[in-house]
Write a protein that holds these residues in place. Sequence first.
Motif, mmCIF file in Angstrom:
data_model
loop_
_atom_site.group_PDB
_atom_site.id
_atom_site.type_symbol
_atom_site.label_atom_id
_atom_site.label_comp_id
_atom_site.label_asym_id
_atom_site.label_seq_id
_atom_site.Cartn_x
_atom_site.Cartn_y
_atom_site.Cartn_z
ATOM 1 N N ARG A 77 86.952 -21.069 41.017
ATOM 2 C CA ARG A 77 86.957 -21.685 39.688
ATOM 3 C C ARG A 77 85.633 -21.427 38.963
ATOM 4 N N ILE A 78 84.526 -21.570 39.680
ATOM 5 C CA ILE A 78 83.207 -21.345 39.082
ATOM 6 C C ILE A 78 83.038 -19.877 38.695
ATOM 7 N N LYS A 82 84.945 -19.134 35.494
ATOM 8 C CA LYS A 82 84.248 -19.675 34.322
ATOM 9 C C LYS A 82 83.057 -18.795 33.953
ATOM 10 N N ASN A 83 82.302 -18.372 34.965
ATOM 11 C CA ASN A 83 81.154 -17.506 34.708
ATOM 12 C C ASN A 83 81.579 -16.170 34.116
ATOM 13 N N MET A 125 84.084 -15.603 32.141
ATOM 14 C CA MET A 125 84.391 -15.791 30.720
ATOM 15 C C MET A 125 83.107 -15.877 29.897
ATOM 16 N N VAL A 126 82.102 -16.561 30.417
ATOM 17 C CA VAL A 126 80.825 -16.672 29.702
ATOM 18 C C VAL A 126 80.125 -15.316 29.649
#
Length: 73
Positions: A35-36, A39-40, A42-43
């Motif tokens: 999950r992390i 998210k990273n 996408m950033v």
Amino acid sequence: LMLYHTGFLFQTAQAYHGTGLAAAMRTDLVTTYERIILKNLMVIKKWFDLMVQNKWLEQPPLAPSRNEIAKEK
């Protein structure tokens, strides 16, 4: 300069999370790392697009279009 360093830190964190994912033996940690990492990613994609848009970073070479190559022959 600050944007570049921010991107560097995100990419370093991505490498650390990938290492943690590879070394994790607990299934609950694996899902948390995944999950992390997503998210990273996408950033980092937004960061990369911003850097290319401002011409602070070059767009890497893209794969040739297979449809255009097929039409040429």
